[in-house]
Design a protein around this motif. Structure first.
Motif, PDB file in Angstrom:
ATOM      1  N   GLU A 224       0.817  -1.192  -0.045  1.00  0.00           N
ATOM      2  CA  GLU A 224       0.115   0.005  -0.011  1.00  0.00           C
ATOM      3  C   GLU A 224       0.836   1.535  -0.069  1.00  0.00           C
ATOM      4  N   LEU A 225       1.922   1.254   0.764  1.00  0.00           N
ATOM      5  CA  LEU A 225       2.642   2.481   0.882  1.00  0.00           C
ATOM      6  C   LEU A 225       3.478   2.831  -0.442  1.00  0.00           C
ATOM      7  N   VAL A 226       4.064   1.654  -1.027  1.00  0.00           N
ATOM      8  CA  VAL A 226       4.489   1.866  -2.307  1.00  0.00           C
ATOM      9  C   VAL A 226       3.728   2.311  -3.422  1.00  0.00           C
ATOM     10  N   GLU A 227       2.270   2.037  -3.384  1.00  0.00           N
ATOM     11  CA  GLU A 227       1.407   2.380  -4.393  1.00  0.00           C
ATOM     12  C   GLU A 227       1.287   3.859  -4.051  1.00  0.00           C
ATOM     13  N   ILE A 228       1.213   4.082  -2.706  1.00  0.00           N
ATOM     14  CA  ILE A 228       1.106   5.677  -2.591  1.00  0.00           C
ATOM     15  C   ILE A 228       2.244   6.610  -3.111  1.00  0.00           C
ATOM     16  N   LEU A 229       3.386   6.171  -2.738  1.00  0.00           N
ATOM     17  CA  LEU A 229       4.661   6.679  -2.954  1.00  0.00           C
ATOM     18  C   LEU A 229       4.965   7.067  -4.530  1.00  0.00           C
TER      19      LEU A 229
ATOM     20  N   GLY B 242       6.441   5.277  -8.320  1.00  0.00           N
ATOM     21  CA  GLY B 242       7.679   4.567  -8.703  1.00  0.00           C
ATOM     22  C   GLY B 242       8.960   5.311  -8.767  1.00  0.00           C
ATOM     23  N   GLN B 243       8.746   6.258  -9.870  1.00  0.00           N
ATOM     24  CA  GLN B 243      10.413   7.115 -10.316  1.00  0.00           C
ATOM     25  C   GLN B 243      10.348   8.259  -9.632  1.00  0.00           C
ATOM     26  N   ARG B 244      11.434   8.897  -9.635  1.00  0.00           N
ATOM     27  CA  ARG B 244      11.790  10.233  -9.061  1.00  0.00           C
ATOM     28  C   ARG B 244      11.371  11.314 -10.155  1.00  0.00           C
TER      29      ARG B 244
ATOM     30  N   THR C 136      -3.193  14.384  -3.413  1.00  0.00           N
ATOM     31  CA  THR C 136      -3.048  15.243  -4.825  1.00  0.00           C
ATOM     32  C   THR C 136      -2.394  14.556  -5.852  1.00  0.00           C
ATOM     33  N   GLY C 137      -1.567  13.469  -5.613  1.00  0.00           N
ATOM     34  CA  GLY C 137      -0.673  12.751  -6.537  1.00  0.00           C
ATOM     35  C   GLY C 137       0.446  13.386  -7.013  1.00  0.00           C
ATOM     36  N   LEU C 138       0.902  14.697  -6.276  1.00  0.00           N
ATOM     37  CA  LEU C 138       2.224  15.392  -6.687  1.00  0.00           C
ATOM     38  C   LEU C 138       3.348  14.571  -6.035  1.00  0.00           C
ATOM     39  N   PRO C 139       4.278  14.433  -6.962  1.00  0.00           N
ATOM     40  CA  PRO C 139       5.507  13.824  -6.672  1.00  0.00           C
ATOM     41  C   PRO C 139       6.272  14.699  -5.677  1.00  0.00           C
ATOM     42  N   VAL C 140       7.045  14.170  -4.734  1.00  0.00           N
ATOM     43  CA  VAL C 140       8.144  14.887  -3.948  1.00  0.00           C
ATOM     44  C   VAL C 140       9.355  15.054  -4.935  1.00  0.00           C
ATOM     45  N   ALA C 141       9.831  16.036  -5.157  1.00  0.00           N
ATOM     46  CA  ALA C 141      10.752  16.243  -6.235  1.00  0.00           C
ATOM     47  C   ALA C 141      12.081  16.328  -5.340  1.00  0.00           C
ATOM     48  N   PHE C 142      12.227  17.170  -4.221  1.00  0.00           N
ATOM     49  CA  PHE C 142      13.336  17.500  -3.485  1.00  0.00           C
ATOM     50  C   PHE C 142      13.242  17.260  -2.144  1.00  0.00           C
TER      51      PHE C 142
ATOM     52  N   ASP D 153      23.921  23.776  -0.310  1.00  0.00           N
ATOM     53  CA  ASP D 153      23.925  22.454  -0.900  1.00  0.00           C
ATOM     54  C   ASP D 153      23.263  21.136  -0.639  1.00  0.00           C
ATOM     55  N   GLY D 154      22.484  21.634   0.466  1.00  0.00           N
ATOM     56  CA  GLY D 154      21.433  20.747   1.120  1.00  0.00           C
ATOM     57  C   GLY D 154      20.175  20.553   0.567  1.00  0.00           C
ATOM     58  N   LEU D 155      20.121  20.195  -0.674  1.00  0.00           N
ATOM     59  CA  LEU D 155      19.103  19.821  -1.324  1.00  0.00           C
ATOM     60  C   LEU D 155      19.168  18.564  -2.133  1.00  0.00           C
ATOM     61  N   GLU D 156      18.640  17.447  -1.772  1.00  0.00           N
ATOM     62  CA  GLU D 156      18.709  16.284  -2.774  1.00  0.00           C
ATOM     63  C   GLU D 156      17.295  15.656  -3.172  1.00  0.00           C
ATOM     64  N   PRO D 157      17.507  15.076  -4.465  1.00  0.00           N
ATOM     65  CA  PRO D 157      16.582  14.521  -5.282  1.00  0.00           C
ATOM     66  C   PRO D 157      15.784  13.441  -4.396  1.00  0.00           C
ATOM     67  N   PHE D 158      14.402  13.405  -4.378  1.00  0.00           N
ATOM     68  CA  PHE D 158      13.772  12.397  -3.906  1.00  0.00           C
ATOM     69  C   PHE D 158      13.698  11.192  -4.628  1.00  0.00           C
ATOM     70  N   HIS D 159      14.012   9.818  -4.015  1.00  0.00           N
ATOM     71  CA  HIS D 159      13.964   8.720  -4.870  1.00  0.00           C
ATOM     72  C   HIS D 159      12.747   7.862  -4.452  1.00  0.00           C
ATOM     73  N   PRO D 160      11.708   7.813  -4.741  1.00  0.00           N
ATOM     74  CA  PRO D 160      10.389   7.081  -4.238  1.00  0.00           C
ATOM     75  C   PRO D 160      10.712   5.708  -4.329  1.00  0.00           C
TER      76      PRO D 160
END
Lengths: 338, 445
Positions: free
Chosen positions: B81-86, B88-90, B264-270, B278-285
């Motif tokens: 379920e968690l994976v479904e919500i989060l 797949g891809q960044r 909302t279905g919005l992806p987490v980008a960073f 430099d403290g900004l990292e891409p989010f890898h679902p």
């Protein structure tokens, strides 16, 4: 809404010296053009009807018996207001027991039991009255990043000045870019001197200068701004404890107040914040900011309940006068407003 | 957040071990735990409600499959379920327009200005030429803040005199970016409440005039139940493309990310992960999902270990490890026990964080490197295994001959064993090195 509308205040006394002594690093550069003002939406928001617990009334219908389902809904409402699952379960259990003890069974009985329970918990956290002590009172303002410490200082300064108090601000956030400028601009708008050094300076030294200035000029209060810091960064918490020690050493018995600025949109981490800041610098009161949105700030209830620290003020808008004394009774209503 | 969830799930799985079927009461108790863990992590209560309902549905529907281990089955359903919500891809920023406009929006104090500067640092590293536009005209010194940050990172900042409306700043910023050949413009805007209609109208007008390629909602990781309402309100007025979750270096559980994503279905980008630029990292679902899945597998790993490892022997070895008395003899017996548990690659796949090591470890086994290590240790005398420091040149030659390897290989094993001991010393003193580092080193990575 649970904040008191601000009473019309007397005009600031004219004998307040507007200039600043030359031996202090105080700079208030003049600005030629005013910042744009937001449209007065904030005022409109503040006038929004609170519903006076209308949601609670609709859950706990007056005549109908309170069932498990109604209590579940009460629970959900509190959780939705960020009160937190643990505190909510405690409160609801206690309210149920209270109702049963008093022989009640209707929705109206439940509502009364719940309101009493919540009020008692807020009252147990002590008096919510903010008072200055013998001059100068030092007020240290702390919190995590972005909760509104600098803005709160400006509002509090505006409020105290309106009450005829003489004060100074200390630009102790020497870390964030332009934080010093931000406080200076506020100082200029309110008409209070700002003690500042450059960005990157030792915040303890700034606090020391400010306290010394307040003492030598016999000011009523000095409000010390600090950089926002996440409570799990021990090094930054140590720095804050040092600022406190510097003030204490210069003026025993001070700071009179250590105010934790808590963002009303914060969830359960607010409790962790309050615990950590309390442990490191001993907070005496909470200012709950950004309550002009739809966030309920319920975590403040959990904080007051767990730590016994009173909520003193609510930040309810962008304007300088948008800081209201906290009223427990109205806050409880607010929690249940739609 | 997932740490606390993982703890609870492990407790649940443990409690249900040995039961052949899950009773309704078991399921209720498990779901109550899950609900509390999610609420404590500030996941929105409606999202939690749906989530728990889905898990219940699937748990009941999958009754036929029971028989493996009911506890694990619940855990697996929760993960799925968690994976479904989060998802797949960044999320990759779409910046094809010239100049592409990235618009930063959010509540007050969420970290828009800081994130604007951090994003510029990232984009420059990718070879772009970003220009920053300071359109927060309301907060005192907000423009100064961006100018100072721009100085720090060496990026150009577009400003207009105090008193200029935000729309005008944004428009002139776009003209300037175009004229000066910038390929990206990052537009900082003032923090505002989602219920402040006048201020939201202003954002809509700005957005309409600069047509951003990306509109990122900046959200404080500490946000509570309100996060969903905020995101929905911004999403209703603006073409949001993603989220930036800030202050992730705090100890908030960050349930807001899950809530907003679910609503909302919005992806987490960073993710904002420090106060440095430099403290900004891409989010890898997918990586996060892997970690969550790994968490489920560690339960089966624990079981497999319990089935195959001689408990007393393992405890004794662990004790020696903590006291820094771990010898090659202990190591040799551990290799034996690991062999009993099955293919090492598969085993490591189950260790959270060690997934990328699995391939290398399996390769080491396949190429016979593991066998050679065993042979080297087997060719030592018991005394040498207990005190490797006595192994000097002539002993090394003898061990190499005896094991059919070279002195170079013997040297390497000894050197790496010393490294491993150091690592264990760090472990026992509480300083955690990167997981699996010791074994990885031994396997010649």
């Amino acid at each position: 809404m649970f904040w008191r509308r601000r009473e019309p205040e007397p005009p600031p006394p004219s004998d307040e010296p507007a200039d600043t002594p030359s031996d202090e690093p105080v700079v208030v550069p003049p600005t030629t053009v005013a910042r744009p003002r937001r449209e007065a939406a904030g005022m409109g928001l503040r006038a929004r009807p609170s519903g006076l617990g209308s949601r609670l009334r609709s859950i706990l219908g007056a005549g109908t018996p309170a069932t498990d389902a109604t209590w579940d809904e009460v629970e959900e409402t509190l959780i939705a207001g960020d009160v937190g699952a643990a505190t909510t379960l405690e409160v609801v259990d206690a309210a149920r027991q209270r109702m049963e003890r008093e022989g009640g069974r209707t929705g109206e009985d439940a509502r009364r039991a719940l309101a009493t329970e919540l009020r008692d918990r807020l009252a147990a956290s002590g008096s919510g009255v903010f008072e200055l002590g013998p001059a100068p009172s030092v007020i240290l303002v702390v919190g995590v990043n972005g909760t509104g410490k600098t803005t709160t200082i400006a509002k509090l300064a505006h409020r105290l000045k309106g009450q005829g108090r003489s004060l100074a601000l200390a630009a102790g956030d020497t870390f964030r870019a332009a934080a010093v400028e931000q406080l200076r601009i506020w100082g200029e708008e309110i008409g209070v001197p700002v003690v500042a050094q450059r960005t990157g300076a030792d915040p303890g030294a700034v606090a020391f200068d400010a306290v010394a200035a307040a003492e030598s000029r016999n000011l009523d209060a000095v409000l010390v701004d600090t950089a926002g810091r996440l409570q799990n960064k021990q090094q930054l918490m140590d720095e804050l404890a040092k600022i406190r020690r510097v003030i204490e050493r210069r003026l025993p018995g001070q700071p009179r107040h250590v105010l934790l600025v808590l963002d009303a949109t914060t969830g359960q981490n607010g409790l962790v914040q309050a615990e950590a800041f309390s442990r490191e610098v001993g907070i005496t009161g909470i200012v709950l900011t950004k309550l002009d949105g739809t966030a309920k700030g319920g975590v403040a209830l959990a904080v007051a309940d767990r730590l016994g620290v009173p909520i003193l003020f609510a930040g309810v808008g962008e304007e300088l006068d948008a800081l209201a004394p906290f009223e427990p009774e109205a806050f409880v209503e607010w929690l249940f407003a739609e | 957040m997932f740490e606390s969830l993982s703890d609870r799930l492990q407790t649940i799985a443990q409690r249900l071990r040995g039961t052949a079927r899950i009773t309704e009461a078991d399921l209720d108790a498990a779901l109550r735990e899950i609900r509390l863990a999610l609420l404590e992590a500030d996941v929105n209560f409606r999202v939690v409600k749906d989530f728990v309902a889905h898990v219940r549905e699937r748990a009941i529907g999958s009754e036929v499959l029971t028989g493996v281990n009911p506890g694990h089955q619940i855990v697996k359903i929760v993960h799925d379920e968690l994976v479904e919500i989060l998802g797949g891809q960044r999320h990759h920023l779409g910046l094809d327009a010239r100049p592409a406009v990235i618009m930063m929006v959010g509540l007050q104090g969420s970290g828009k200005t800081t994130t604007t500067a951090k994003l510029a640092v990232r984009l420059r590293r990718e070879g772009r030429r970003p220009m920053l536009v300071a359109a927060d005209v309301y907060r005192p010194a907000a423009v100064d803040q961006l100018v100072q940050l721009g100085d720090q990172i060496g990026a150009e900042v577009h400003t207009r005199p105090v008193g200029t409306p935000a729309l005008e700043v944004a428009r002139s910023g776009l003209d300037a970016a175009r004229a000066r050949g910038h390929d990206v413009m990052i537009l900082d805007t003032a923090g505002r409440l989602h219920v402040d209609d006048a201020m939201m109208d202003e954002l809509v007008r700005i957005s309409g005039s600069v047509t951003p390629s990306e509109t990122l909602l900046v959200v404080d990781a500490m946000t509570g139940q309100e996060a969903v309402r905020v995101a929905e309100a911004f999403h209703a007025r603006l073409p949001l493309t993603g989220l930036v979750l800030t202050k992730m270096d705090g100890d908030a559980r960050g349930g807001a990310a899950l809530s907003i994503r679910a609503a909302t279905g919005l992806p987490v980008a960073f993710l904002g992960t420090s106060e440095r630029t430099d403290g900004l990292e891409p989010f890898h679902p997918d990586r996060l999902a892997q970690r969550i899945l790994g968490m489920g597998d560690i339960l089966s790993l624990v079981e497999r270990v319990q089935e195959n490892v001689d408990q007393e022997e393992a405890e004794a070895a662990a004790k020696r490890m903590m006291e820094n008395r771990f010898t090659l003899e202990d190591f040799r017996s551990q290799l034996n026990q690991i062999k009993k548990m099955g293919p090492i690659g598969q085993l490591l796949q189950m260790v959270p964080g060690a997934g990328d090591m699995a391939g290398a470890a399996q390769a080491a086994v396949d190429s016979g490197q593991m066998k050679r290590i065993e042979a080297i240790i087997d060719s030592m005398t018991p005394e040498e295994r207990r005190r490797p420091d006595i192994i000097k040149a002539s002993r090394r030659r003898r061990i190499a001959l005896g094991s059919g390897t070279s002195t170079a290989e013997v040297n390497r094993l000894l050197k790496q064993f010393v490294e491993m001991q150091k690592m264990m010393k760090m472990f026992s003193s509480g300083k955690m090195p990167r997981m699996g580092g010791g074994l990885g080193a031994l396997l010649g990575r």
